[in-house]
Design a protein around this motif. Structure first.
Motif, PDB file in Angstrom:
ATOM      1  N   TYR A   1     -33.018  -3.264  55.185  1.00  0.00           N
ATOM      2  CA  TYR A   1     -33.696  -2.050  55.770  1.00  0.00           C
ATOM      3  C   TYR A   1     -35.249  -2.215  55.234  1.00  0.00           C
TER       4      TYR A   1
ATOM      5  N   ALA B   1     -34.213   3.209  53.485  1.00  0.00           N
ATOM      6  CA  ALA B   1     -32.913   3.238  54.526  1.00  0.00           C
ATOM      7  C   ALA B   1     -32.034   3.756  53.625  1.00  0.00           C
TER       8      ALA B   1
ATOM      9  N   CYS C   1     -37.222   1.060  63.817  1.00  0.00           N
ATOM     10  CA  CYS C   1     -37.080   1.711  62.216  1.00  0.00           C
ATOM     11  C   CYS C   1     -38.407   2.564  62.396  1.00  0.00           C
TER      12      CYS C   1
END
Ligand code: ARG
Length: 574
Positions: free
Chosen positions: A429, A455, A517
């Protein structure tokens, strides 16, 4: 459902009905929380300028045509020709209800295309190192998203299995009369051979000889080559599995796959007068690329000794992907340093007529991973960091963090499970959340932090929503009732949830997972605000409580889908 697309359609229809055909300047912008309105229509000023008409008048005409749709509460025109859109919250409620009923959160399928994604592609006989991380996970995220949108994705792991490294290893094994069976760690042999190659002229000649021998498919060389390739593939397979990356052995189409086509490529380019002989080598001169002296740049496609190069293989590969795999789009994931190489290959491919007009080729290049001192991220002694050890370290660190955070007892099995999801998720991530075109600094504390756009934070945010349902002892699947957006916090969350498709589309088109994201992070932040201000647990009004629970449910599903779609696993409880 894609609000931007609907808005664009409405605007285009309005313009066309006004007799204006040039609609390409229209851009729909999402204004997020920055403005009181939700979307903005830009580009009318440019159109008006081109037609030499008044832009404010044009915007007014367009606005009176689009405001009839019930999705708008207000359509405002401002000087010199902007249109601001306020969404009708009743319409938003309806769309959210449609979302709940859809397994894919009401994200439409697109027109199916054949998309080849060339990613990971490590060189064989060397162990995968941190330099392969970005290509592997960025490429995999795009592959997953494209597939979700309905495309036919062909994953191509273009492993480097036809180069000089084999000549080195074979020469070394022969010189020391070593049995390849006993050597499982080719990485070490390669490193020793490389030192010898750099310092020992006799040895370096042998390397060249064995490379040529292999490339003319000498039996004994091929036997060793196969062993090395298979061993490396097995090792890399473990890394892919650990990384939760969708590549399998079926996706391997390495350099050697094209070896029988190289001769024909060179001949074809010679016949078409695109390649010429120059001091014994075969070269393509490109006018659009200049060398240091300002003359057309030469790309060698066959060496003096008859050997082929990286560029020759990529040309064959490009031709194969066009003619045999019928690609509509090809995307390469490598770092920025190979950009010129790909641009040259594309240019030669166009000249040679290999690339049909409709085909799009993109190089999704990325920056480097740096250490704290802004130098390439390496071990203290300056060696490449092995990817396998980096992943192990991530899991180990995650384990320590979980163990210290948890005050209740946790089984070893559960700890292992959590540590893997959090540790691997964190590394992936962190990378995906950075704009891929820039370098980033690898920092364990930031990567594994439970706050910020990381994450662990996202995984935790997800478990927190699930815990609301556990506390109330209600099942998410049997939620009944209607969504009612009554205040600012509910409105903001509702509108954000509807943005999902436009974000996915944007992420896919640009091959930039950081867009998704950031969206997921903003969504979870808005959810936190909503949850703080709009009580669910203590709300007495069952209708309101139910509406809020449905919003929570939709947020959880969007987070999960969004994370899964870029290859990050969620956790149900910590
Ligand atoms: N094996 C190459 C490397 O490690 C990357 C290959 C990328 N793909 C391609 N078609 N050239 O740098």
């Amino acid at each position: 459902m894609n609000i931007k697309l609907i808005l664009k359609k409405h605007t285009s229809q309005a313009l066309i009905s006004l007799g204006i055909k040039n609609i390409k300047y229209i851009v729909i912008n999402n204004t997020g929380q920055k403005k009181p309105w939700n979307y903005q229509i830009d580009g009318l000023i440019k159109i008006a300028k081109e037609l030499n008409i008044n832009s404010f008048n044009l915007a007014n005409k367009v606005s009176s045509k689009i405001r009839i749709h019930n999705m708008y509460k207000k359509v405002l025109v401002s000087q010199p020709g902007f249109i601001s859109i306020f969404l009708n919250m009743l319409w938003v409620e309806k769309k959210l209800e449609k979302k709940i009923k859809s397994a894919r959160l009401d994200v439409n399928y697109v027109k199916k295309k054949n998309i080849i994604i060339d990613y990971s592609s490590p060189n064989v006989a060397k162990e995968m190192h941190v330099g392969h991380l970005r290509s592997t996970i960025l490429g995999d995220a795009t592959a997953r998203i494209m597939e979700f949108l309905g495309h036919n994705v062909i994953r191509a792991n273009h492993i480097g299995d036809w180069g000089m490294q084999f000549g080195m290893i074979i020469a070394y094994l022969k010189q020391y009369k070593a049995n390849p069976e006993t050597f499982k760690n080719y990485n070490e042999i390669y490193q020793k051979a490389k030192i010898k190659y750099d310092n020992d002229k006799l040895f370096s000649n042998k390397v060249k000889l064995y490379t040529k021998k292999l490339q003319s498919e000498d039996k004994s060389c091929m036997k060793i080559w196969k062993k090395i390739v298979n061993t490396t593939i097995k090792k890399n397979g473990k890394i892919y599995k650990n990384l939760n990356v969708t590549l399998t052995n079926k996706n391997i189409m390495g350099e050697s796959f094209y070896r029988k086509m190289l001769f024909n490529i060179v001949n074809d380019l010679k016949e078409k007068k695109i390649a010429v002989e120059y001091h014994g080598s075969i070269i393509v001169f490109l006018n659009n690329f200049k060398n240091r002296d300002g003359n057309p740049m030469g790309v060698i496609i066959q060496k003096k000794d008859g050997g082929f190069l990286y560029s020759t293989i990529d040309l064959a590969c490009l031709k194969y992907r066009c003619e045999t795999l019928h690609a509509d789009k090809i995307i390469y994931y490598t770092d920025i340093r190979q950009n010129k190489h790909f641009m040259q290959i594309i240019e030669i491919g166009k000249k040679a007529g290999y690339i049909p007009n409709y085909l799009k080729i993109e190089h999704h290049m990325f920056g480097m991973i740096l250490s704290e001192d802004n130098h390439p991220f390496k071990t203290r002694s300056g060696n490449n960091i092995k990817l396998s050890s980096l992943l192990e370290k991530a899991i180990k660190k995650a384990k320590t963090i979980i163990a210290t955070k948890k005050n209740t007892k946790i089984s070893q099995k559960r700890l292992d499970f959590l540590a893997k999801r959090i540790g691997i998720g964190a590394i992936k991530y962190f990378d995906l959340s950075k704009n891929r075109t820039t370098n980033y600094v690898f920092n364990w504390n930031k990567i594994l932090s439970f706050s910020g756009n990381t994450a662990p934070y996202m995984q935790y945010a997800y478990t927190r929503i699930l815990s609301i349902f556990r506390k109330l002892n209600v099942s998410m699947i049997n939620l009944q009732g209607k969504i009612q957006l009554k205040n600012k916090f509910e409105n903001q969350l509702g509108i954000k949830l509807l943005e999902f498709e436009e974000i996915i589309t944007d992420t896919a088109n640009k091959g930039m997972p950081h867009i998704l994201c950031l969206y997921l992070y903003q969504l979870s932040t808005l959810f936190s605000q909503f949850y703080e201000k709009c009580s669910i647990l203590f709300s007495k009004n069952t209708e309101i409580r139910c509406s809020r629970l449905i919003l929570a449910f939709l947020t959880a599903r969007t987070l999960k889908k969004g994370l899964n779609i870029i290859g990050i696993s969620t956790i149900n409880y910590m």
